[in-house]
Motif scaffolding. Sequence first.
Motif, PDB file in Angstrom:
ATOM      1  N   GLY A 137      -9.884  47.301  55.859  1.00 30.46           N
ATOM      2  CA  GLY A 137     -10.645  46.913  54.674  1.00 30.46           C
ATOM      3  C   GLY A 137      -9.756  46.521  53.508  1.00 30.46           C
ATOM      4  O   GLY A 137     -10.045  45.562  52.793  1.00 30.46           O
ATOM      5  N   LEU A 138      -8.665  47.256  53.315  1.00 31.52           N
ATOM      6  CA  LEU A 138      -7.736  46.910  52.237  1.00 31.52           C
ATOM      7  C   LEU A 138      -7.086  45.548  52.484  1.00 31.52           C
ATOM      8  O   LEU A 138      -6.931  44.742  51.556  1.00 31.52           O
ATOM      9  N   LYS A 139      -6.723  45.279  53.721  1.00 26.90           N
ATOM     10  CA  LYS A 139      -6.142  43.973  54.050  1.00 26.90           C
ATOM     11  C   LYS A 139      -7.149  42.853  53.812  1.00 26.90           C
ATOM     12  O   LYS A 139      -6.802  41.786  53.279  1.00 26.90           O
ATOM     13  N   VAL A 140      -8.395  43.081  54.201  1.00 25.26           N
ATOM     14  CA  VAL A 140      -9.443  42.074  53.998  1.00 25.26           C
ATOM     15  C   VAL A 140      -9.696  41.871  52.503  1.00 25.26           C
ATOM     16  O   VAL A 140      -9.907  40.747  52.054  1.00 25.26           O
ATOM     17  N   LEU A 141      -9.634  42.953  51.733  1.00 21.89           N
ATOM     18  CA  LEU A 141      -9.823  42.827  50.293  1.00 21.89           C
ATOM     19  C   LEU A 141      -8.786  41.873  49.700  1.00 21.89           C
ATOM     20  O   LEU A 141      -9.116  41.022  48.871  1.00 21.89           O
ATOM     21  N   LEU A 142      -7.550  41.984  50.158  1.00 20.82           N
ATOM     22  CA  LEU A 142      -6.493  41.100  49.652  1.00 20.82           C
ATOM     23  C   LEU A 142      -6.700  39.647  50.061  1.00 20.82           C
ATOM     24  O   LEU A 142      -6.445  38.734  49.285  1.00 20.82           O
ATOM     25  N   SER A 143      -7.168  39.442  51.280  1.00 24.96           N
ATOM     26  CA  SER A 143      -7.272  38.072  51.793  1.00 24.96           C
ATOM     27  C   SER A 143      -8.615  37.399  51.506  1.00 24.96           C
ATOM     28  O   SER A 143      -8.663  36.189  51.327  1.00 24.96           O
ATOM     29  N   ALA A 144      -9.704  38.195  51.464  1.00 25.78           N
ATOM     30  CA  ALA A 144     -11.027  37.576  51.365  1.00 25.78           C
ATOM     31  C   ALA A 144     -11.901  38.154  50.249  1.00 25.78           C
ATOM     32  O   ALA A 144     -13.014  37.684  50.052  1.00 25.78           O
ATOM     33  N   GLY A 145     -11.437  39.203  49.570  1.00 24.63           N
ATOM     34  CA  GLY A 145     -12.203  39.751  48.448  1.00 24.63           C
ATOM     35  C   GLY A 145     -12.992  41.002  48.776  1.00 24.63           C
ATOM     36  O   GLY A 145     -13.120  41.422  49.929  1.00 24.63           O
ATOM     37  N   ILE A 146     -13.547  41.588  47.718  1.00 25.07           N
ATOM     38  CA  ILE A 146     -14.250  42.872  47.827  1.00 25.07           C
ATOM     39  C   ILE A 146     -15.509  42.782  48.676  1.00 25.07           C
ATOM     40  O   ILE A 146     -15.839  43.712  49.405  1.00 25.07           O
ATOM     41  N   ASP A 147     -16.230  41.672  48.611  1.00 27.82           N
ATOM     42  CA  ASP A 147     -17.462  41.559  49.396  1.00 27.82           C
ATOM     43  C   ASP A 147     -17.185  41.718  50.884  1.00 27.82           C
ATOM     44  O   ASP A 147     -17.901  42.442  51.585  1.00 27.82           O
ATOM     45  N   SER A 148     -16.145  41.074  51.363  1.00 26.02           N
ATOM     46  CA  SER A 148     -15.784  41.164  52.779  1.00 26.02           C
ATOM     47  C   SER A 148     -15.209  42.534  53.125  1.00 26.02           C
ATOM     48  O   SER A 148     -15.431  43.054  54.219  1.00 26.02           O
ATOM     49  N   ALA A 149     -14.466  43.134  52.196  1.00 23.70           N
ATOM     50  CA  ALA A 149     -13.899  44.465  52.438  1.00 23.70           C
ATOM     51  C   ALA A 149     -14.997  45.506  52.602  1.00 23.70           C
ATOM     52  O   ALA A 149     -14.912  46.378  53.474  1.00 23.70           O
ATOM     53  N   VAL A 150     -16.037  45.413  51.798  1.00 19.50           N
ATOM     54  CA  VAL A 150     -17.145  46.367  51.888  1.00 19.50           C
ATOM     55  C   VAL A 150     -17.815  46.275  53.259  1.00 19.50           C
ATOM     56  O   VAL A 150     -18.196  47.296  53.842  1.00 19.50           O
ATOM     57  N   VAL A 151     -17.931  45.076  53.786  1.00 20.28           N
ATOM     58  CA  VAL A 151     -18.503  44.914  55.134  1.00 20.28           C
ATOM     59  C   VAL A 151     -17.667  45.692  56.149  1.00 20.28           C
ATOM     60  O   VAL A 151     -18.205  46.385  57.010  1.00 20.28           O
ATOM     61  N   VAL A 152     -16.353  45.608  56.030  1.00 22.31           N
ATOM     62  CA  VAL A 152     -15.455  46.335  56.936  1.00 22.31           C
ATOM     63  C   VAL A 152     -15.630  47.838  56.747  1.00 22.31           C
ATOM     64  O   VAL A 152     -15.780  48.589  57.706  1.00 22.31           O
ATOM     65  N   TRP A 153     -15.593  48.305  55.502  1.00 19.30           N
ATOM     66  CA  TRP A 153     -15.661  49.744  55.235  1.00 19.30           C
ATOM     67  C   TRP A 153     -17.008  50.344  55.611  1.00 19.30           C
ATOM     68  O   TRP A 153     -17.080  51.497  56.016  1.00 19.30           O
ATOM     69  N   PHE A 154     -18.098  49.581  55.503  1.00 26.65           N
ATOM     70  CA  PHE A 154     -19.430  50.091  55.826  1.00 26.65           C
ATOM     71  C   PHE A 154     -19.752  50.019  57.320  1.00 26.65           C
ATOM     72  O   PHE A 154     -20.750  50.573  57.765  1.00 26.65           O
ATOM     73  N   LYS A 155     -18.914  49.346  58.089  1.00 25.43           N
ATOM     74  CA  LYS A 155     -19.194  49.144  59.510  1.00 25.43           C
ATOM     75  C   LYS A 155     -19.433  50.472  60.233  1.00 25.43           C
ATOM     76  O   LYS A 155     -18.652  51.405  60.129  1.00 25.43           O
ATOM     77  N   GLY A 156     -20.538  50.537  60.952  1.00 24.57           N
ATOM     78  CA  GLY A 156     -20.878  51.716  61.741  1.00 24.57           C
ATOM     79  C   GLY A 156     -21.532  52.836  60.959  1.00 24.57           C
ATOM     80  O   GLY A 156     -22.022  53.794  61.538  1.00 24.57           O
ATOM     81  N   SER A 157     -21.545  52.724  59.634  1.00 24.86           N
ATOM     82  CA  SER A 157     -22.157  53.786  58.829  1.00 24.86           C
ATOM     83  C   SER A 157     -23.633  53.498  58.602  1.00 24.86           C
ATOM     84  O   SER A 157     -24.127  52.418  58.935  1.00 24.86           O
ATOM     85  N   GLY A 158     -24.308  54.438  57.998  1.00 21.82           N
ATOM     86  CA  GLY A 158     -25.713  54.243  57.644  1.00 21.82           C
ATOM     87  C   GLY A 158     -25.897  53.163  56.596  1.00 21.82           C
ATOM     88  O   GLY A 158     -27.011  52.689  56.378  1.00 21.82           O
ATOM     89  N   LEU A 159     -24.816  52.750  55.953  1.00 25.40           N
ATOM     90  CA  LEU A 159     -24.881  51.707  54.929  1.00 25.40           C
ATOM     91  C   LEU A 159     -24.595  50.309  55.479  1.00 25.40           C
ATOM     92  O   LEU A 159     -24.699  49.333  54.737  1.00 25.40           O
ATOM     93  N   GLU A 160     -24.239  50.229  56.747  1.00 25.70           N
ATOM     94  CA  GLU A 160     -23.960  48.912  57.327  1.00 25.70           C
ATOM     95  C   GLU A 160     -25.205  48.032  57.200  1.00 25.70           C
ATOM     96  O   GLU A 160     -26.306  48.430  57.578  1.00 25.70           O
ATOM     97  N   GLY A 161     -25.024  46.866  56.612  1.00 23.55           N
ATOM     98  CA  GLY A 161     -26.132  45.936  56.432  1.00 23.55           C
ATOM     99  C   GLY A 161     -26.990  46.234  55.210  1.00 23.55           C
ATOM    100  O   GLY A 161     -27.919  45.485  54.915  1.00 23.55           O
ATOM    101  N   ASP A 162     -26.712  47.309  54.496  1.00 18.85           N
ATOM    102  CA  ASP A 162     -27.476  47.672  53.301  1.00 18.85           C
ATOM    103  C   ASP A 162     -26.954  46.840  52.132  1.00 18.85           C
ATOM    104  O   ASP A 162     -25.931  47.155  51.526  1.00 18.85           O
ATOM    105  N   THR A 163     -27.648  45.769  51.818  1.00 13.48           N
ATOM    106  CA  THR A 163     -27.179  44.850  50.785  1.00 13.48           C
ATOM    107  C   THR A 163     -27.217  45.485  49.398  1.00 13.48           C
ATOM    108  O   THR A 163     -26.397  45.149  48.549  1.00 13.48           O
TER     109      THR A 163
END
Length: 142
Positions: free
Chosen positions: A32-58
């Motif tokens: 997620g930190l690597k994605v934050l550097l390359s693609a921004g916070i929106d994409s990093a949150v997708v990585v960090w939320f993956k598999g959790s109850g928040l995955e897909g929770d806009t």
Amino acid sequence: MRFPPFVVLALLVIPAATHAQEPVPPPIVIDGLKVLLSAGIDSAVVVWFKGSGLEGDTAAAGQVTNTFHTLPAWLGKPVGFEVLKTYALGAHFRRTYALLLLDGGPIYMRFSYYLAPKGWVMQHFDFNTDPQKILPPGLLPP
């Protein structure tokens, strides 16, 4: 003074074994930190939320990204990150403290993850420009 060979071996192996047991952050934190550097916070949150109850929770993702976007403009853009410390709280729980390095200063980050049967799942994530609001007292200098 001569030491028996097993004493010398023990002196060499014990520090290495202690260092080898240092907990490492879950890969999803670093990804997620690597994605934050390359693609921004929106994409990093997708990585960090993956598999959790928040995955897909806009709404939850929007709350994190909106808070991130309200950080002072003088901080600038992310240029790197540094993992400060990872704690293993049992075999299935990790808490990682990190710095997001920006042009104008750091953002302090705290990640808590649970090792579920399907992999690491985020339990808690927060960040702040004030280290005392994120870092445990043991990581702050006196």
